[in-house]
Write a protein that holds these residues in place. Structure first.
Motif, PDB file in Angstrom:
ATOM      1  N   CYS A 127       0.279  15.525   6.680  1.00 15.34           N
ATOM      2  CA  CYS A 127      -0.848  15.942   5.847  1.00 15.34           C
ATOM      3  C   CYS A 127      -2.158  15.395   6.382  1.00 15.34           C
ATOM      4  CB  CYS A 127      -0.653  15.490   4.412  1.00 15.34           C
ATOM      5  SG  CYS A 127       0.666  16.376   3.594  1.00 15.34           S
ATOM      6  N   LYS A 128      -2.117  14.169   6.892  1.00 17.07           N
ATOM      7  CA  LYS A 128      -3.305  13.542   7.443  1.00 17.07           C
ATOM      8  C   LYS A 128      -3.865  14.381   8.599  1.00 17.07           C
ATOM      9  CE  LYS A 128      -2.090   9.678   9.044  1.00 17.07           C
ATOM     10  NZ  LYS A 128      -1.775   8.307   9.482  1.00 17.07           N
ATOM     11  N   LYS A 129      -2.958  14.984   9.385  1.00 13.47           N
ATOM     12  CA  LYS A 129      -3.371  15.762  10.549  1.00 13.47           C
ATOM     13  C   LYS A 129      -3.831  17.167  10.185  1.00 13.47           C
ATOM     14  CE  LYS A 129      -0.009  13.222  13.246  1.00 13.47           C
ATOM     15  NZ  LYS A 129       1.365  13.230  13.779  1.00 13.47           N
ATOM     16  N   ARG A 130      -3.323  17.718   9.084  1.00 14.48           N
ATOM     17  CA  ARG A 130      -3.527  19.138   8.801  1.00 14.48           C
ATOM     18  C   ARG A 130      -4.539  19.452   7.703  1.00 14.48           C
ATOM     19  NH1 ARG A 130       1.746  18.470  10.314  1.00 14.48           N
ATOM     20  NH2 ARG A 130       2.569  20.005  11.779  1.00 14.48           N
ATOM     21  N   PHE A 131      -4.786  18.509   6.795  1.00 15.80           N
ATOM     22  CA  PHE A 131      -5.595  18.817   5.627  1.00 15.80           C
ATOM     23  C   PHE A 131      -6.742  17.832   5.445  1.00 15.80           C
ATOM     24  CE2 PHE A 131      -1.155  19.988   4.618  1.00 15.80           C
ATOM     25  CZ  PHE A 131      -1.312  21.356   4.554  1.00 15.80           C
ATOM     26  N   LYS A 132      -7.806  18.300   4.789  1.00 11.59           N
ATOM     27  CA  LYS A 132      -8.901  17.439   4.366  1.00 11.59           C
ATOM     28  C   LYS A 132      -9.224  17.790   2.922  1.00 11.59           C
ATOM     29  CE  LYS A 132     -11.153  16.655   8.776  1.00 11.59           C
ATOM     30  NZ  LYS A 132     -12.354  16.813   9.590  1.00 11.59           N
ATOM     31  N   VAL A 133      -9.777  16.833   2.189  1.00 10.81           N
ATOM     32  CA  VAL A 133     -10.159  17.071   0.806  1.00 10.81           C
ATOM     33  C   VAL A 133     -11.677  17.134   0.732  1.00 10.81           C
ATOM     34  CG1 VAL A 133     -10.036  16.201  -1.551  1.00 10.81           C
ATOM     35  CG2 VAL A 133      -8.098  15.905  -0.019  1.00 10.81           C
ATOM     36  N   MET A 154      -1.256  12.599  -0.166  1.00  8.94           N
ATOM     37  CA  MET A 154      -2.464  11.975   0.338  1.00  8.94           C
ATOM     38  C   MET A 154      -3.071  11.110  -0.769  1.00  8.94           C
ATOM     39  SD  MET A 154      -3.991  15.346   2.188  1.00  8.94           S
ATOM     40  CE  MET A 154      -5.343  14.533   2.977  1.00  8.94           C
ATOM     41  N   PRO A 155      -2.471   9.949  -1.062  1.00  6.37           N
ATOM     42  CA  PRO A 155      -2.899   9.179  -2.233  1.00  6.37           C
ATOM     43  C   PRO A 155      -4.323   8.638  -2.148  1.00  6.37           C
ATOM     44  CG  PRO A 155      -1.339   7.932  -0.914  1.00  6.37           C
ATOM     45  CD  PRO A 155      -1.367   9.312  -0.358  1.00  6.37           C
ATOM     46  N   TYR A 156      -4.850   8.437  -0.947  1.00  4.50           N
ATOM     47  CA  TYR A 156      -6.176   7.847  -0.823  1.00  4.50           C
ATOM     48  C   TYR A 156      -7.267   8.866  -0.551  1.00  4.50           C
ATOM     49  CZ  TYR A 156      -3.589   3.544  -0.833  1.00  4.50           C
ATOM     50  OH  TYR A 156      -2.773   2.524  -1.204  1.00  4.50           O
ATOM     51  N   ALA A 157      -6.928  10.142  -0.483  1.00  2.00           N
ATOM     52  CA  ALA A 157      -7.948  11.183  -0.296  1.00  2.00           C
ATOM     53  C   ALA A 157      -8.704  11.367  -1.599  1.00  2.00           C
ATOM     54  CB  ALA A 157      -7.293  12.490   0.129  1.00  2.00           C
ATOM     55  N   LYS A 187       0.836  -1.195   0.000  1.00  2.00           N
ATOM     56  CA  LYS A 187       0.000   0.000   0.000  1.00  2.00           C
ATOM     57  C   LYS A 187       0.870   1.245   0.000  1.00  2.00           C
ATOM     58  CE  LYS A 187      -3.788  -1.914   2.691  1.00  2.00           C
ATOM     59  NZ  LYS A 187      -4.512  -1.799   3.960  1.00  2.00           N
ATOM     60  N   MET A 188       0.351   2.311  -0.603  1.00  2.00           N
ATOM     61  CA  MET A 188       1.032   3.599  -0.538  1.00  2.00           C
ATOM     62  C   MET A 188       0.752   4.219   0.822  1.00  2.00           C
ATOM     63  SD  MET A 188       0.050   5.023  -4.276  1.00  2.00           S
ATOM     64  CE  MET A 188       0.963   6.526  -4.140  1.00  2.00           C
ATOM     65  N   LYS A 189       1.692   4.985   1.326  1.00  2.00           N
ATOM     66  CA  LYS A 189       1.512   5.595   2.632  1.00  2.00           C
ATOM     67  C   LYS A 189       1.141   7.065   2.495  1.00  2.00           C
ATOM     68  CE  LYS A 189       4.098   2.639   5.648  1.00  2.00           C
ATOM     69  NZ  LYS A 189       4.996   2.588   6.805  1.00  2.00           N
ATOM     70  N   THR A 190       0.218   7.486   3.348  1.00  2.00           N
ATOM     71  CA  THR A 190      -0.144   8.893   3.448  1.00  2.00           C
ATOM     72  C   THR A 190       0.816   9.557   4.418  1.00  2.00           C
ATOM     73  OG1 THR A 190      -2.467   8.441   3.045  1.00  2.00           O
ATOM     74  CG2 THR A 190      -1.960  10.486   4.172  1.00  2.00           C
ATOM     75  N   GLY A 224     -12.919  18.142  -4.458  1.00  2.00           N
ATOM     76  CA  GLY A 224     -11.507  17.902  -4.686  1.00  2.00           C
ATOM     77  C   GLY A 224     -10.585  19.000  -4.213  1.00  2.00           C
ATOM     78  N   ARG A 225     -11.128  20.056  -3.624  1.00  2.00           N
ATOM     79  CA  ARG A 225     -10.273  21.119  -3.097  1.00  2.00           C
ATOM     80  C   ARG A 225      -9.696  20.686  -1.760  1.00  2.00           C
ATOM     81  NH1 ARG A 225     -10.868  26.220  -5.299  1.00  2.00           N
ATOM     82  NH2 ARG A 225      -8.766  26.372  -4.463  1.00  2.00           N
ATOM     83  N   VAL A 226      -8.564  21.279  -1.368  1.00  2.00           N
ATOM     84  CA  VAL A 226      -7.917  20.943  -0.100  1.00  2.00           C
ATOM     85  C   VAL A 226      -8.234  22.033   0.911  1.00  2.00           C
ATOM     86  CG1 VAL A 226      -5.720  20.506   1.036  1.00  2.00           C
ATOM     87  CG2 VAL A 226      -6.085  19.712  -1.281  1.00  2.00           C
TER      88      VAL A 226
END
Length: 66
Positions: free
Chosen positions: A10-16, A62-65, A3-6, A20-22
């Protein structure tokens, strides 16, 4: 294939968003509020969407966002 890692940062600071905007927290609110104007503090509440250039930096981390 593993699996690719996030990126944890970024996981803690951003949401999509659904479109599709961040989304990120407003900058400049950690400390030093006395020297900032009331207008700045008021306008920096909540979250903001990143610019297209900044999105291009964040999205590969964030490959899975979706």
């Amino acid at each position: 294939m593993p699996k690719m890692k996030t990126k944890s940062s970024c996981k803690k600071r951003f949401k999509v968003t659904a479109s599709g905007r961040v989304v990120a927290a407003q900058a400049g609110k950690s400390h030093g509020m006395i020297k900032r104007s009331n207008k700045f503090i008021r306008n920096a509440r909540g979250t903001t969407t990143l610019s297209k250039a900044d999105e291009g930096i964040i999205k590969p981390m964030m490959p899975y966002a979706r």
